[in-house]
Design a protein around this motif. Sequence first.
Motif, mmCIF file in Angstrom:
data_model
loop_
_atom_site.group_PDB
_atom_site.id
_atom_site.type_symbol
_atom_site.label_atom_id
_atom_site.label_comp_id
_atom_site.label_asym_id
_atom_site.label_seq_id
_atom_site.Cartn_x
_atom_site.Cartn_y
_atom_site.Cartn_z
ATOM 1 N N ARG A 1 0.814 -1.220 0.000
ATOM 2 C CA ARG A 1 0.000 0.000 0.000
ATOM 3 C C ARG A 1 0.851 1.276 0.000
ATOM 4 O O ARG A 1 0.351 2.359 -0.232
ATOM 5 N N LYS A 2 2.161 1.143 0.258
ATOM 6 C CA LYS A 2 3.066 2.295 0.242
ATOM 7 C C LYS A 2 3.630 2.578 -1.154
ATOM 8 O O LYS A 2 4.374 3.533 -1.330
ATOM 9 N N LEU A 3 3.290 1.756 -2.130
ATOM 10 C CA LEU A 3 3.896 1.861 -3.455
ATOM 11 C C LEU A 3 3.819 3.273 -4.029
ATOM 12 O O LEU A 3 4.809 3.794 -4.536
ATOM 13 N N ALA A 4 2.671 3.904 -3.955
ATOM 14 C CA ALA A 4 2.516 5.244 -4.538
ATOM 15 C C ALA A 4 3.445 6.263 -3.877
ATOM 16 O O ALA A 4 3.905 7.198 -4.532
ATOM 17 N N ALA A 5 3.748 6.062 -2.604
ATOM 18 C CA ALA A 5 4.635 6.986 -1.900
ATOM 19 C C ALA A 5 6.106 6.666 -2.127
ATOM 20 O O ALA A 5 6.954 7.553 -2.100
ATOM 21 N N LEU A 6 6.417 5.399 -2.375
ATOM 22 C CA LEU A 6 7.813 4.980 -2.500
ATOM 23 C C LEU A 6 8.324 4.966 -3.933
ATOM 24 O O LEU A 6 9.516 4.801 -4.169
ATOM 25 N N ASN A 7 7.435 5.139 -4.894
ATOM 26 C CA ASN A 7 7.800 4.990 -6.300
ATOM 27 C C ASN A 7 7.597 6.309 -7.033
ATOM 28 O O ASN A 7 6.632 7.024 -6.764
ATOM 29 N N ASN A 8 8.467 6.619 -7.992
ATOM 30 C CA ASN A 8 8.343 7.863 -8.753
ATOM 31 C C ASN A 8 7.200 7.836 -9.754
ATOM 32 O O ASN A 8 6.817 8.860 -10.282
ATOM 33 N N GLY A 9 6.681 6.671 -10.050
ATOM 34 C CA GLY A 9 5.502 6.585 -10.891
ATOM 35 C C GLY A 9 5.783 6.395 -12.365
ATOM 36 O O GLY A 9 6.890 6.050 -12.780
ATOM 37 N N ILE A 10 4.755 6.644 -13.149
ATOM 38 C CA ILE A 10 4.749 6.344 -14.570
ATOM 39 C C ILE A 10 4.319 7.591 -15.338
ATOM 40 O O ILE A 10 3.415 8.303 -14.907
ATOM 41 N N THR A 11 4.967 7.831 -16.464
ATOM 42 C CA THR A 11 4.566 8.918 -17.351
ATOM 43 C C THR A 11 4.063 8.319 -18.656
ATOM 44 O O THR A 11 4.759 7.530 -19.288
ATOM 45 N N ILE A 12 2.854 8.704 -19.029
ATOM 46 C CA ILE A 12 2.219 8.214 -20.254
ATOM 47 C C ILE A 12 1.968 9.400 -21.173
ATOM 48 O O ILE A 12 1.413 10.416 -20.736
ATOM 49 N N VAL A 13 2.390 9.285 -22.419
ATOM 50 C CA VAL A 13 2.017 10.285 -23.419
ATOM 51 C C VAL A 13 1.020 9.620 -24.363
ATOM 52 O O VAL A 13 1.148 8.440 -24.703
ATOM 53 N N ALA A 14 0.010 10.395 -24.759
ATOM 54 C CA ALA A 14 -1.020 9.875 -25.662
ATOM 55 C C ALA A 14 -1.396 10.960 -26.658
ATOM 56 O O ALA A 14 -1.396 12.147 -26.331
ATOM 57 N N ARG A 15 -1.701 10.537 -27.866
ATOM 58 C CA ARG A 15 -2.121 11.502 -28.892
ATOM 59 C C ARG A 15 -3.496 12.078 -28.577
ATOM 60 O O ARG A 15 -3.807 13.192 -28.934
ATOM 61 N N ASN A 16 -4.314 11.287 -27.880
ATOM 62 C CA ASN A 16 -5.649 11.757 -27.534
ATOM 63 C C ASN A 16 -6.005 11.237 -26.145
ATOM 64 O O ASN A 16 -5.883 10.045 -25.883
ATOM 65 N N VAL A 17 -6.432 12.142 -25.280
ATOM 66 C CA VAL A 17 -6.880 11.781 -23.939
ATOM 67 C C VAL A 17 -8.311 12.283 -23.791
ATOM 68 O O VAL A 17 -8.580 13.474 -23.948
ATOM 69 N N ASN A 18 -9.217 11.383 -23.507
ATOM 70 C CA ASN A 18 -10.618 11.744 -23.330
ATOM 71 C C ASN A 18 -11.000 11.425 -21.885
ATOM 72 O O ASN A 18 -10.835 10.291 -21.440
#
Length: 193
Positions: A56-73
């Motif tokens: 449950r600490k993952l979000a606090a201990l990890n820098n996360g993920i970056t997603i690029v998308a041509r279209n975000v709805n």
Amino acid sequence: QAYLGLLPCKELVKLLSNSDGKLHKAIFNENVRDFLNRNPVNDEISKTITSQKEQRKLAALNNGITIVARNVNLVGKKFTLSDFQIVNGCQTSNIIFLHRNLLQEETAVAVKIIEVEDKEIINEIVKATNRQTEVKDEAFVVLDGFHKKIERFFLSIEESSNEKIVYERRKRQYSDTTYLPHNIISLSSLTYS
């Protein structure tokens, strides 16, 4: 457009899966590295995810993920991404996918979703999100309470500023002060034999 938030890992697994339920490796094509498998950082991520207590600490201990998308709805709280790539977080994504059967409902990871079409901007995002100043493992020892006590000890000694010795627990912490190099003791000089 850009969005920051927490993504439940079970939802991330859906995003990472192809129609056969396997990892969709093509979504990492714009990433600068492929999955590196076992290394100290990846082992730490695995250790966090495989522990029911630590997961449950993952979000606090990890820098996360970056997603690029041509279209975000965005409709309500639901995102639909078109032509997307994970440009940072390949290691985290692979490890989450590897341990997908152990994921708890509340386990989440930080995510940045950026809507962009321009290839040059995508390249800038890839560069920016994948550049980190290397921190050697030895640097983390100074987080220990012992080193904070040493720092306070040196600061508590009353001397004139030209004779006072300070312990530089964090690299360059005294760079914008009046202390001269001969007044500053670093971890390496303190432990040098």
